[in-house]
Design a protein around this motif. Structure first.
Motif, short mmCIF file in Angstrom:
data_model
loop_
_atom_site.label_atom_id
_atom_site.label_comp_id
_atom_site.label_asym_id
_atom_site.label_seq_id
_atom_site.Cartn_x
_atom_site.Cartn_y
_atom_site.Cartn_z
N LEU A 95 13.02 -10.55 6.88
CA LEU A 95 11.74 -10.66 6.20
C LEU A 95 11.74 -9.83 4.93
O LEU A 95 12.30 -8.74 4.88
CB LEU A 95 10.61 -10.23 7.13
N GLU A 96 11.11 -10.36 3.90
CA GLU A 96 11.06 -9.72 2.61
C GLU A 96 10.27 -8.41 2.68
O GLU A 96 9.24 -8.32 3.32
CB GLU A 96 10.36 -10.67 1.63
N GLU A 97 10.79 -7.37 2.01
CA GLU A 97 10.11 -6.08 1.96
C GLU A 97 8.81 -6.22 1.20
O GLU A 97 8.75 -6.88 0.17
CB GLU A 97 10.96 -5.07 1.19
N GLN A 98 7.75 -5.59 1.68
CA GLN A 98 6.46 -5.57 1.02
C GLN A 98 6.16 -4.13 0.59
O GLN A 98 6.72 -3.19 1.14
CB GLN A 98 5.36 -6.02 1.98
N LYS A 99 5.27 -3.98 -0.36
CA LYS A 99 4.86 -2.66 -0.83
C LYS A 99 4.18 -1.90 0.31
O LYS A 99 3.32 -2.45 1.00
CB LYS A 99 3.90 -2.83 -2.01
N GLU A 100 4.56 -0.64 0.51
CA GLU A 100 3.93 0.19 1.52
C GLU A 100 2.61 0.74 1.00
O GLU A 100 2.50 1.09 -0.17
CB GLU A 100 4.84 1.34 1.93
N VAL A 101 1.61 0.79 1.88
CA VAL A 101 0.32 1.38 1.57
C VAL A 101 -0.09 2.30 2.70
O VAL A 101 0.35 2.13 3.84
CB VAL A 101 -0.77 0.30 1.34
N SER A 102 -0.90 3.30 2.39
CA SER A 102 -1.41 4.17 3.44
C SER A 102 -2.85 3.79 3.76
O SER A 102 -3.59 3.30 2.90
CB SER A 102 -1.29 5.64 3.04
N PHE A 103 -3.22 4.01 5.01
CA PHE A 103 -4.58 3.74 5.49
C PHE A 103 -4.85 4.67 6.65
O PHE A 103 -3.93 5.33 7.14
CB PHE A 103 -4.73 2.27 5.90
N THR A 104 -6.10 4.78 7.05
CA THR A 104 -6.41 5.61 8.21
C THR A 104 -6.99 4.75 9.32
O THR A 104 -7.72 3.79 9.07
CB THR A 104 -7.39 6.75 7.88
N PHE A 105 -6.64 5.10 10.54
CA PHE A 105 -7.21 4.48 11.73
C PHE A 105 -7.68 5.60 12.64
O PHE A 105 -6.87 6.43 13.07
CB PHE A 105 -6.19 3.60 12.45
N ASN A 106 -8.98 5.65 12.88
CA ASN A 106 -9.57 6.71 13.69
C ASN A 106 -9.15 8.10 13.21
O ASN A 106 -8.83 8.98 14.01
CB ASN A 106 -9.25 6.52 15.17
N GLY A 107 -9.10 8.27 11.90
CA GLY A 107 -8.78 9.56 11.30
C GLY A 107 -7.30 9.87 11.15
O GLY A 107 -6.94 10.87 10.54
N GLN A 108 -6.43 9.01 11.67
CA GLN A 108 -4.99 9.22 11.58
C GLN A 108 -4.43 8.42 10.40
O GLN A 108 -4.68 7.23 10.28
CB GLN A 108 -4.32 8.76 12.88
N THR A 109 -3.68 9.08 9.52
CA THR A 109 -3.09 8.40 8.37
C THR A 109 -1.83 7.66 8.82
O THR A 109 -0.96 8.23 9.48
CB THR A 109 -2.74 9.40 7.26
N LEU A 110 -1.78 6.37 8.47
CA LEU A 110 -0.66 5.50 8.86
C LEU A 110 -0.14 4.77 7.63
O LEU A 110 -0.80 4.73 6.59
CB LEU A 110 -1.13 4.49 9.90
N ILE A 111 1.02 4.16 7.77
CA ILE A 111 1.64 3.37 6.71
C ILE A 111 1.74 1.92 7.17
O ILE A 111 2.14 1.64 8.30
CB ILE A 111 3.05 3.88 6.35
N GLY A 112 1.36 1.00 6.30
CA GLY A 112 1.49 -0.42 6.57
C GLY A 112 2.04 -1.11 5.35
O GLY A 112 2.47 -0.46 4.39
N ARG A 113 2.03 -2.43 5.38
CA ARG A 113 2.51 -3.23 4.26
C ARG A 113 1.33 -3.93 3.61
O ARG A 113 0.49 -4.52 4.31
CB ARG A 113 3.54 -4.26 4.73
N GLU A 114 1.25 -3.84 2.31
CA GLU A 114 0.14 -4.44 1.58
C GLU A 114 0.01 -5.93 1.92
O GLU A 114 0.99 -6.66 1.95
CB GLU A 114 0.36 -4.28 0.07
N ASN A 115 -1.20 -6.34 2.21
CA ASN A 115 -1.58 -7.72 2.51
C ASN A 115 -1.15 -8.24 3.88
O ASN A 115 -1.44 -9.39 4.20
CB ASN A 115 -1.14 -8.69 1.41
N GLU A 116 -0.46 -7.43 4.68
CA GLU A 116 -0.26 -7.88 6.06
C GLU A 116 -1.60 -7.71 6.77
O GLU A 116 -2.49 -7.00 6.29
CB GLU A 116 0.84 -7.08 6.75
#
Length: 112
Positions: A14-35
């Motif tokens: 699968l093609e690499e996507q740009k990583e973005v940070s977000f929070t879930f219940n106060g915990q900072t996590l990393i995901g892929r933009e637009n997933e």
């Protein structure tokens, strides 16, 4: 440790996507933009997205196509967002839901 699928058995690598940070219940996590938010949470090992409003039982992804509403979360203060249909963006603040106070339940208990 990411649980993300990077080499799909049918689709191949699968093609690499740009990583973005977000929070879930106060915990900072990393995901892929637009997933989908649901995919980002699953890749971070999060299976429980909310708790049932009445019983408090854990809920996660069920249909993953937007029909069942089991994956509802609060995104940037907007409640009832289906995480399986909502694209992840940088800086999103996501919260799970939990049991709600129930005047109906309280009324029933008082009149039984």
């Amino acid at each position: 440790m990411s649980k993300r699928i990077t080499d799909h058995p049918v689709l191949g690598p699968l093609e690499e996507q740009k990583e973005v940070s977000f929070t879930f219940n106060g915990q900072t996590l990393i995901g892929r933009e637009n997933e989908s938010i649901a995919a980002a949470l699953l890749a971070n090992g999060i299976r429980t997205l909310r708790h049932h409003e009445d019983s408090g039982s854990p809920r996660g992804i069920y249909c993953n196509i937007g029909h069942c509403f089991e994956c509802r979360v609060t995104v940037n203060s907007k409640q009832g967002v289906r995480s399986c249909l909502t694209p992840l963006q940088e800086g999103m603040t996501i919260q799970s839901g939990g049991p709600l106070p129930s005047p109906v339940r309280d009324w029933r208990n008082a009149h039984e």
